[in-house]
Design an enzyme around this catalytic site. Sequence first.
Site, PDB file in Angstrom:
ATOM      1  N   ARG A 164       3.207   1.285   1.311  1.00 15.79           N
ATOM      2  CA  ARG A 164       2.810   2.064   0.123  1.00 15.79           C
ATOM      3  C   ARG A 164       3.108   3.563   0.315  1.00 15.79           C
ATOM      4  O   ARG A 164       2.356   4.419  -0.147  1.00 15.79           O
ATOM      5  CB  ARG A 164       1.315   1.885  -0.196  1.00 15.79           C
ATOM      6  CG  ARG A 164       0.910   0.471  -0.528  1.00 15.79           C
ATOM      7  CD  ARG A 164       1.535  -0.028  -1.819  1.00 15.79           C
ATOM      8  NE  ARG A 164       0.934  -1.265  -2.247  1.00 15.79           N
ATOM      9  CZ  ARG A 164       1.305  -2.479  -1.833  1.00 15.79           C
ATOM     10  NH1 ARG A 164       2.328  -2.600  -0.980  1.00 15.79           N
ATOM     11  NH2 ARG A 164       0.695  -3.557  -2.276  1.00 15.79           N
ATOM     12  N   SER A 238      -4.690  -2.516  -6.670  1.00 18.25           N
ATOM     13  CA  SER A 238      -5.466  -2.164  -5.476  1.00 18.25           C
ATOM     14  C   SER A 238      -5.806  -0.680  -5.503  1.00 18.25           C
ATOM     15  O   SER A 238      -4.919   0.154  -5.637  1.00 18.25           O
ATOM     16  CB  SER A 238      -4.662  -2.440  -4.214  1.00 18.25           C
ATOM     17  OG  SER A 238      -4.295  -3.790  -4.146  1.00 18.25           O
ATOM     18  N   GLU A 334      -4.997   4.102  -2.472  1.00 18.05           N
ATOM     19  CA  GLU A 334      -3.606   3.872  -2.863  1.00 18.05           C
ATOM     20  C   GLU A 334      -3.335   4.615  -4.179  1.00 18.05           C
ATOM     21  O   GLU A 334      -2.250   5.120  -4.422  1.00 18.05           O
ATOM     22  CB  GLU A 334      -3.380   2.359  -3.041  1.00 18.05           C
ATOM     23  CG  GLU A 334      -1.962   2.023  -3.415  1.00 18.05           C
ATOM     24  CD  GLU A 334      -1.716   0.536  -3.633  1.00 18.05           C
ATOM     25  OE1 GLU A 334      -2.151  -0.284  -2.802  1.00 18.05           O
ATOM     26  OE2 GLU A 334      -1.088   0.216  -4.644  1.00 18.05           O
TER      27      GLU A 334
END
Length: 338
Positions: A164, A238, A334
């Site tokens: 990520r 998420s 995130e």
Amino acid sequence: MEIRQHVSLRHLNTFGLESEARYFAELASEDDLRTLLVHPDYLSVPRFILGGGSNVLLTQNVNALVIHPNIKGIEVLEEDDSYIWLQVGGGEVWHELVMYCVRKGYAGIENLSLIPGTVGAAPMQNIGAYGVEVKDVIEKVYALSMKTGLRREFSNAECQFGYRESIFKKELKDQYIITGVVMKLHKKPEFHVGYGDIQKTLEEMNVTELSIRAVSDAVIHIRQSKLPDPAKIGNAGSFFKNPEIEQTQYDALKNVYPTLPGYPTVPGWIKVPAGWLIEQAGWKGFRDGAIGVHERQALVLVNYGGGKGEDIKALSEKIKQSVANQFGISLSTEVNFV
Ligand code: EPU
């Protein structure tokens, strides 16, 4: 080129949060983008790039020039017997690109079905799911410098992809606008079905022969059963990343919590699912008025309608604190806060 003022961003973020852009411009070509970036009237105005809005938490009004790049187009650059190279505009909707590839028989991104957001945002945070990350297929990223408007091509290596992560979130944060990508896809599929849920779902679907479409269908099925549809319940997938901890800490925790899942990454390090930690800390299904923690996936914070970004931020801080207290693990987000 139209620059509007005081524009609501509610329909441009998947959390569905109310927030107002001081200035707003939607641009459909690199030339228009470049013109705006060097426009004398806006040189001193801070800029904020908003793509699909699927990874952002708007906690306030955005006192900036909000640029919504919307460059479309899917073009075949090259092909041989084994591969096809596609050039795709950053404004294309990611899932629509996946569906196009499934229809055409181009393999490589079927595991990434149904991820919200745009193609331009995909390399930014190296989107990933079910054992595949977008870095596996990206050959090049095209971007414009926010300062000069000049175009630069980044090779896969230059993007410095990680979990990520990419250079666009680190050294080059807020410095480039991604306008397009070149992807190398397989005409002879290599399937990635090692991720537990996929195998199980394919069996439940009675799939005997793997195909690009079957894998895509399985992923869509899993996501629809676990993750809320942003069109119905506001969310950004998420909210936290899965943390990596040292083997010694993992072993100590495993003694206390024998069911703690863990996936080895680099030697000596184990990735643990944040969703599991948050669930154990008692947050799964938690609801406070309009906001909460999804009942089927504790990693996803939700806005049932009318929630405020600052309240979701406060909830995320409470969750972080309680996971830190119980497990000694610090979660990082995130989602990007604005
Ligand atoms: N789990 C729980 N409780 C929960 C959620 C998960 O115990 O509430 C456990 C599951 O039982 C499983 C493990 O955690 O043992 C992993 O769960 P899952 O397969 O749902 O995946 P995840 O690690 O929670 C990651 C990505 C997702 C991606 C899935 C599938 C991150 C931060 N998230 O979630 O990506 O779709 O794997 O590959 O890496 C996103 O980034 O927005 C996203 C949705």
